[in-house]
Write a protein that holds these residues in place. Structure first.
Motif, PDB file in Angstrom:
ATOM      1  N   PRO A 184       0.827  -1.212   0.000  1.00  0.00           N
ATOM      2  CA  PRO A 184       0.000   0.000   0.000  1.00  0.00           C
ATOM      3  C   PRO A 184       0.861   1.261   0.000  1.00  0.00           C
ATOM      4  O   PRO A 184       1.738   1.423   0.846  1.00  0.00           O
ATOM      5  N   ALA A 185       0.623   2.126  -0.954  1.00  0.00           N
ATOM      6  CA  ALA A 185       1.328   3.406  -1.051  1.00  0.00           C
ATOM      7  C   ALA A 185       0.331   4.464  -1.502  1.00  0.00           C
ATOM      8  O   ALA A 185      -0.578   4.177  -2.289  1.00  0.00           O
ATOM      9  N   ASP A 186       0.504   5.664  -1.001  1.00  0.00           N
ATOM     10  CA  ASP A 186      -0.457   6.729  -1.275  1.00  0.00           C
ATOM     11  C   ASP A 186      -0.217   7.389  -2.625  1.00  0.00           C
ATOM     12  O   ASP A 186      -1.153   7.817  -3.296  1.00  0.00           O
ATOM     13  N   ALA A 187       1.061   7.504  -3.027  1.00  0.00           N
ATOM     14  CA  ALA A 187       1.389   8.184  -4.288  1.00  0.00           C
ATOM     15  C   ALA A 187       2.844   7.905  -4.622  1.00  0.00           C
ATOM     16  O   ALA A 187       3.614   7.427  -3.778  1.00  0.00           O
ATOM     17  N   TYR A 188       3.208   8.204  -5.872  1.00  0.00           N
ATOM     18  CA  TYR A 188       4.608   8.107  -6.308  1.00  0.00           C
ATOM     19  C   TYR A 188       4.910   9.302  -7.199  1.00  0.00           C
ATOM     20  O   TYR A 188       4.141   9.614  -8.124  1.00  0.00           O
ATOM     21  N   PHE A 189       6.039   9.978  -6.926  1.00  0.00           N
ATOM     22  CA  PHE A 189       6.502  11.099  -7.741  1.00  0.00           C
ATOM     23  C   PHE A 189       7.908  10.791  -8.245  1.00  0.00           C
ATOM     24  O   PHE A 189       8.743  10.258  -7.505  1.00  0.00           O
ATOM     25  N   GLU A 190       8.159  11.135  -9.494  1.00  0.00           N
ATOM     26  CA  GLU A 190       9.482  10.897 -10.074  1.00  0.00           C
ATOM     27  C   GLU A 190       9.947  12.135 -10.841  1.00  0.00           C
ATOM     28  O   GLU A 190       9.258  12.609 -11.750  1.00  0.00           O
ATOM     29  N   LEU A 191      11.114  12.632 -10.454  1.00  0.00           N
ATOM     30  CA  LEU A 191      11.764  13.735 -11.158  1.00  0.00           C
ATOM     31  C   LEU A 191      12.770  13.153 -12.140  1.00  0.00           C
ATOM     32  O   LEU A 191      13.533  12.249 -11.788  1.00  0.00           O
ATOM     33  N   HIS A 192      12.799  13.692 -13.361  1.00  0.00           N
ATOM     34  CA  HIS A 192      13.697  13.153 -14.387  1.00  0.00           C
ATOM     35  C   HIS A 192      14.027  14.260 -15.377  1.00  0.00           C
ATOM     36  O   HIS A 192      13.245  15.186 -15.564  1.00  0.00           O
ATOM     37  N   ILE A 193      15.198  14.152 -15.998  1.00  0.00           N
ATOM     38  CA  ILE A 193      15.465  15.042 -17.122  1.00  0.00           C
ATOM     39  C   ILE A 193      14.530  14.660 -18.272  1.00  0.00           C
ATOM     40  O   ILE A 193      14.146  13.499 -18.410  1.00  0.00           O
ATOM     41  N   GLU A 194      14.177  15.631 -19.093  1.00  0.00           N
ATOM     42  CA  GLU A 194      13.224  15.363 -20.165  1.00  0.00           C
ATOM     43  C   GLU A 194      13.745  14.329 -21.155  1.00  0.00           C
ATOM     44  O   GLU A 194      12.978  13.533 -21.685  1.00  0.00           O
ATOM     45  N   ALA A 362       8.080   5.140 -13.409  1.00  0.00           N
ATOM     46  CA  ALA A 362       6.760   5.680 -13.090  1.00  0.00           C
ATOM     47  C   ALA A 362       5.655   5.041 -13.929  1.00  0.00           C
ATOM     48  O   ALA A 362       4.505   4.944 -13.478  1.00  0.00           O
ATOM     49  N   VAL A 363       5.982   4.603 -15.140  1.00  0.00           N
ATOM     50  CA  VAL A 363       4.961   4.017 -16.012  1.00  0.00           C
ATOM     51  C   VAL A 363       4.399   2.745 -15.389  1.00  0.00           C
ATOM     52  O   VAL A 363       3.179   2.528 -15.366  1.00  0.00           O
ATOM     53  N   TYR A 364       5.278   1.883 -14.882  1.00  0.00           N
ATOM     54  CA  TYR A 364       4.810   0.642 -14.265  1.00  0.00           C
ATOM     55  C   TYR A 364       4.275   0.879 -12.853  1.00  0.00           C
ATOM     56  O   TYR A 364       3.277   0.280 -12.453  1.00  0.00           O
ATOM     57  N   VAL A 365       4.919   1.760 -12.101  1.00  0.00           N
ATOM     58  CA  VAL A 365       4.445   2.046 -10.747  1.00  0.00           C
ATOM     59  C   VAL A 365       3.022   2.594 -10.794  1.00  0.00           C
ATOM     60  O   VAL A 365       2.189   2.297  -9.927  1.00  0.00           O
ATOM     61  N   SER A 366       2.716   3.376 -11.843  1.00  0.00           N
ATOM     62  CA  SER A 366       1.397   4.007 -11.941  1.00  0.00           C
ATOM     63  C   SER A 366       0.270   2.996 -12.094  1.00  0.00           C
ATOM     64  O   SER A 366      -0.903   3.330 -11.902  1.00  0.00           O
ATOM     65  N   ARG A 367       0.605   1.752 -12.434  1.00  0.00           N
ATOM     66  CA  ARG A 367      -0.432   0.722 -12.508  1.00  0.00           C
ATOM     67  C   ARG A 367      -0.893   0.300 -11.119  1.00  0.00           C
ATOM     68  O   ARG A 367      -1.930  -0.356 -10.976  1.00  0.00           O
ATOM     69  N   ARG A 368      -0.108   0.639 -10.107  1.00  0.00           N
ATOM     70  CA  ARG A 368      -0.426   0.240  -8.735  1.00  0.00           C
ATOM     71  C   ARG A 368      -0.661   1.414  -7.794  1.00  0.00           C
ATOM     72  O   ARG A 368      -1.338   1.264  -6.774  1.00  0.00           O
ATOM     73  N   VAL A 369      -0.080   2.572  -8.127  1.00  0.00           N
ATOM     74  CA  VAL A 369      -0.061   3.708  -7.199  1.00  0.00           C
ATOM     75  C   VAL A 369      -0.352   4.989  -7.982  1.00  0.00           C
ATOM     76  O   VAL A 369       0.170   5.161  -9.093  1.00  0.00           O
ATOM     77  N   PRO A 370      -1.144   5.917  -7.448  1.00  0.00           N
ATOM     78  CA  PRO A 370      -1.317   7.214  -8.108  1.00  0.00           C
ATOM     79  C   PRO A 370       0.050   7.883  -8.318  1.00  0.00           C
ATOM     80  O   PRO A 370       0.828   8.011  -7.373  1.00  0.00           O
ATOM     81  N   THR A 371       0.313   8.320  -9.548  1.00  0.00           N
ATOM     82  CA  THR A 371       1.679   8.708  -9.941  1.00  0.00           C
ATOM     83  C   THR A 371       1.683  10.003 -10.732  1.00  0.00           C
ATOM     84  O   THR A 371       0.733  10.307 -11.458  1.00  0.00           O
ATOM     85  N   ALA A 372       2.794  10.746 -10.600  1.00  0.00           N
ATOM     86  CA  ALA A 372       3.059  11.904 -11.460  1.00  0.00           C
ATOM     87  C   ALA A 372       4.565  12.019 -11.649  1.00  0.00           C
ATOM     88  O   ALA A 372       5.349  11.504 -10.854  1.00  0.00           O
ATOM     89  N   MET A 373       4.949  12.704 -12.721  1.00  0.00           N
ATOM     90  CA  MET A 373       6.360  12.951 -12.998  1.00  0.00           C
ATOM     91  C   MET A 373       6.600  14.440 -13.193  1.00  0.00           C
ATOM     92  O   MET A 373       5.698  15.196 -13.566  1.00  0.00           O
ATOM     93  N   ILE A 374       7.853  14.825 -12.965  1.00  0.00           N
ATOM     94  CA  ILE A 374       8.326  16.195 -13.170  1.00  0.00           C
ATOM     95  C   ILE A 374       9.529  16.112 -14.097  1.00  0.00           C
ATOM     96  O   ILE A 374      10.428  15.303 -13.865  1.00  0.00           O
ATOM     97  N   PHE A 375       9.558  16.937 -15.133  1.00  0.00           N
ATOM     98  CA  PHE A 375      10.700  16.989 -16.037  1.00  0.00           C
ATOM     99  C   PHE A 375      11.471  18.290 -15.848  1.00  0.00           C
ATOM    100  O   PHE A 375      10.873  19.347 -15.593  1.00  0.00           O
ATOM    101  N   THR A 376      12.805  18.193 -15.996  1.00  0.00           N
ATOM    102  CA  THR A 376      13.649  19.368 -16.134  1.00  0.00           C
ATOM    103  C   THR A 376      14.243  19.362 -17.537  1.00  0.00           C
ATOM    104  O   THR A 376      14.380  18.300 -18.152  1.00  0.00           O
ATOM    105  N   PRO A 377      14.646  20.522 -18.063  1.00  0.00           N
ATOM    106  CA  PRO A 377      15.280  20.536 -19.383  1.00  0.00           C
ATOM    107  C   PRO A 377      16.647  19.857 -19.348  1.00  0.00           C
ATOM    108  O   PRO A 377      17.265  19.715 -18.287  1.00  0.00           O
ATOM    109  N   CYS A 378      17.113  19.439 -20.509  1.00  0.00           N
ATOM    110  CA  CYS A 378      18.506  19.012 -20.657  1.00  0.00           C
ATOM    111  C   CYS A 378      19.045  19.598 -21.952  1.00  0.00           C
ATOM    112  O   CYS A 378      18.296  19.817 -22.912  1.00  0.00           O
TER     113      CYS A 378
END
Length: 414
Positions: A184-194, A362-378
Motif C-alpha cells: 500500500p502506497a499513497d502516491a509516487y513522484f518521479e523527477l527526471h530530465i526530459e 513511473a509508467v509501471y508504478v502508476s499501474r499500482r499507485v497514483p503517480t506523477a512525474m516532473i521533467f527538467t530541461p537538458c
C-alpha cells in the motif's frame, strides 16, 4: 523562485550529483554504471550511506529495489513514494535517473534541516535496472514490483556474458529479504530530465508530465546461411544482414510516416559470424515503436510484423519476432499531476504540460499507485550519451517542485 520559504539546498544537491557521477565515471565525462555491476554496487552503497546518515531505515527487496523510509506522524497512513534509478547506459550521462534519486535525497535532507514532520511516511526509492541495457529488459525492478513481469522470468534473464539477473544480484549482494511486490502506497513522484528538446526550446523550467507514450518492443532474429563472400553468387545468397538492413529501413520509414510524433528505433544489432569475407548467416536486433496514441501504436504493432515477414521471404531467409512487451499510453493520476502543476505555479517557474517520450519506472508504478512525474530541461535534448548535461539551477528548480508536491501529498487531509 517565489512562493515558499522552505528551500532545498541547490548547491548540496549538485554536489551529491557530482559525487555519484564519480562512480563509473568515463573519460568523456559520462558514467557507466550497468545494472548489478561492481559500479552499481558502489552507487548503491553510497546511496545507503547517505540515507542512513539521515536516520532513514533502508530495506531492500528480492529484486534489489531499495526503499529508504522516513516515518510520519500517522503510522497508519500509506507512504508517499518518490525516486528513480542509479543504473546507466553503457555510455550514459550523469543525470539520467540519478537526478530523481538524489533530488529525493535532498528532499529528505531539507525536511531534516527544517525539522518538518509529515503526516504520512515518506519512502525514497532506487529501482533496479531501469535502463535494460545489460539484461535486455528495461524497467526491470519496477516491473517485477508492479506485477508486470514474473519475477522468475526476470531472474533467469541473462546478459551477453551468460550471467543471469539472479546471479548478478547475489554477486554484488543486492538481493534483499523483502518480497518484490506492491505494498500500500499513497502516491509516487518521479523527477527526471526530459531527455528531449521541448522544454529547452520553449524556455520552460518545468515539465508537468501528464503521461507516457504507448510502446511496443521486439527481439528479432534473422536466420540465413553463412557462405563464402568470394564464391557465392547473388542467386545463391541467403544474407541475414541484408534482410536486417532492409527491416531497419522499414522501421525508419514507418516512423517517419507518423510525422514528428513517430518513434521507431533499432538500437541493438549483432551479426554472426561477423567475419569480413563471410556472408552473414544470422542477425539479431531490437525493434521498438512508440507513439502518444495507443491506437496508432497498435496499428504499428500489426503492420510491422507483416511487412518485415514479407522482406524476409524476399531475401530467402527466416525471421523470428519475439514481442517483449506492449503497453498503451499511460495517463498519470490527475490529482498528483495537479500537485506538480500547482507547485510550479506557486514557485513562479515557467512550465508546460508534456507527454513522456521515454519509458520510466513511473509508467509501471502508476499501474499500482497514483503517480506523477516532473521533467527538467537538458541541453539540446541529449540523453543516453556521455555529453548529457543540465544546469545546476535546472536541477534545483525540479527538486523544489518535487519537495512541494511530496509535502502537499503527504500532508493532505484524508
Amino acid at each position: 523562485m517565489s512562493g515558499t520559504n522552505r528551500r532545498i539546498d541547490g548547491e548540496r544537491l549538485w554536489d551529491s550529483l557530482m559525487r555519484m557521477a564519480e562512480i563509473g565515471a568515463t573519460p568523456r565525462g559520462g558514467v557507466r554504471r550497468l545494472a548489478l555491476s561492481a559500479e552499481d554496487a558502489q552507487g548503491r552503497e553510497r546511496f545507503r550511506d547517505w540515507c542512513e546518515a539521515l536516520g532513514l531505515s533502508v530495506r531492500v527487496d528480492s529484486m534489489g529495489n531499495m526503499f529508504a523510509r522516513r516515518e510520519g506522524r500517522d503510522p497508519g497512513r500509506a507512504p508517499v513514494l518518490f525516486g528513480s534509478h542509479l543504473d546507466s547506459q553503457p555510455s550514459g550521462g550523469k543525470f539520467d535517473g540519478a537526478l530523481g534519486v538524489l533530488a529525493g535525497l535532498e528532499v529528505m535532507r531539507t525536511l531534516r534541516d527544517l525539522d518538518i514532520a509529515t503526516e504520512a511516511p515518506l519512502e525514497l526509492v532506487n529501482w533496479t535496472d531501469e535502463e535494460g541495457s545489460r539484461f535486455g529488459r528495461s524497467l526491470m525492478g519496477s516491473g517485477v514490483w508492479a506485477g508486470v513481469y514474473p519475477e522468475g522470468e526476470i531472474l533467469a534473464a541473462r546478459d551477453a556474458g551468460g550471467v543471469s539477473v539472479g546471479e548478478a544480484l547475489d554477486g554484488i549482494g543486492a538481493r534483499g529479504p523483502h518480497p518484490a511486490a506492491p505494498f500500500p502506497a499513497d502516491a509516487y513522484f518521479e523527477l527526471h530530465i526530459e531527455q528531449g528538446p521541448i522544454l529547452e526550446r520553449e524556455a520552460k523550467a518545468v515539465g508537468v508530465v501528464t503521461g507516457a507514450q504507448a510502446q511496443v518492443w521486439w527481439d528479432a532474429r534473422v536466420t540465413g546461411q553463412d557462405s563464402h563472400a568470394g564464391t557465392t553468387p547473388p542467386s545463391a545468397r541467403r544474407d541475414a544482414l541484408v534482410c536486417a538492413a532492409r527491416i531497419v529501413d522499414l522501421v525508419d520509414r514507418m516512423m517517419r510516416a507518423r510525422g514528428e510524433d513517430g518513434r521507431g528505433t533499432v538500437g541493438f544489432l549483432q551479426v554472426e559470424p561477423n567475419s569480413r569475407n563471410v556472408v552473414p548467416g544470422e542477425a539479431r536486433f531490437s525493434v521498438e515503436f512508440r507513439h502518444p496514441a495507443t491506437a496508432e501504436m497498435e496499428r504499428l504493432a500489426a503492420e510491422f510484423p507483416r511487412e518485415a515477414d514479407a522482406i524476409a521471404r524476399g531475401c530467402g531467409v527466416e525471421l523470428e519476432l519475439q514481442e517483449l512487451f506492449r503497453f498503451p499510453h499511460q495517463a498519470f493520476d490527475a490529482g498528483c499531476v495537479d500537485l506538480v502543476r500547482q507547485a510550479a505555479a506557486r514557485l513562479g517557474f515557467p512550465a508546460r504540460e508534456i507527454v513522456s517520450g521515454a519509458g520510466h519506472d513511473a509508467v509501471y508504478v502508476s499501474r499500482r499507485v497514483p503517480t506523477a512525474m516532473i521533467f527538467t530541461p537538458c541541453k539540446d535534448g541529449l540523453s543516453h550519451n556521455e555529453a548529457e548535461s543540465i544546469l545546476p539551477e535546472e536541477a534545483e528548480a525540479g527538486c523544489q517542485v518535487l519537495f512541494e508536491a511530496v509535502l502537499a501529498r503527504a500532508n493532505r487531509p484524508l
